[in-house]
Design a protein around this motif. Sequence first.
Motif, PDB file in Angstrom:
ATOM      1  N   ASP A 186      -8.403   0.553  -2.034  1.00  0.00           N
ATOM      2  CA  ASP A 186      -7.173   1.324  -2.195  1.00  0.00           C
ATOM      3  C   ASP A 186      -7.183   2.087  -3.520  1.00  0.00           C
ATOM      4  N   VAL A 187      -6.070   2.765  -3.808  1.00  0.00           N
ATOM      5  CA  VAL A 187      -6.008   3.624  -4.981  1.00  0.00           C
ATOM      6  C   VAL A 187      -6.175   2.826  -6.273  1.00  0.00           C
ATOM      7  N   ARG A 188      -5.828   1.523  -6.244  1.00  0.00           N
ATOM      8  CA  ARG A 188      -5.969   0.698  -7.450  1.00  0.00           C
ATOM      9  C   ARG A 188      -7.374   0.101  -7.575  1.00  0.00           C
ATOM     10  N   GLY A 189      -8.195   0.346  -6.572  1.00  0.00           N
ATOM     11  CA  GLY A 189      -9.549  -0.208  -6.599  1.00  0.00           C
ATOM     12  C   GLY A 189      -9.653  -1.590  -6.001  1.00  0.00           C
ATOM     13  N   ILE A 190      -8.600  -2.043  -5.391  1.00  0.00           N
ATOM     14  CA  ILE A 190      -8.634  -3.354  -4.740  1.00  0.00           C
ATOM     15  C   ILE A 190      -9.425  -3.236  -3.447  1.00  0.00           C
ATOM     16  N   THR A 191     -10.343  -4.158  -3.257  1.00  0.00           N
ATOM     17  CA  THR A 191     -11.278  -4.078  -2.132  1.00  0.00           C
ATOM     18  C   THR A 191     -11.104  -5.232  -1.160  1.00  0.00           C
TER      19      THR A 191
END
Length: 118
Positions: A52-57
């Motif tokens: 996602d945009v926050r870099g959460i994978t």
Amino acid sequence: QVHLVESGGGSAQAGGSLRLSCAVSGVTYSDYCMSWFRQAPGKAREGVANIDVRGITGYADSVKGRFTISQDNARTTLSLQMNSLKPEDTSVYYCATRTTCSGPYQHWGQGTQVTVSS
């Protein structure tokens, strides 16, 4: 108009590595999610990894610890580093985007073939 173009597919031996890239252009919404899917002949398409945009994978259990999804700061390149490849990873890999991480996928790339031999 959104365009997704995958590259980096090819052949590898079991235990080897490949890196896929997806060039993303034309996205006008800000918090979009990006994902990699794959589909083998005769099988249903399955989600491989998302970010996602926050870099959460997130990863499918079948690739956890072996694959890594990443994005550049501008979010115009999505990558999938695939290590310790197995013959069962053989598939056509697609990148996809959706407006939110809970909505349907709206845009897809054309796919890139990955073939892993034993």
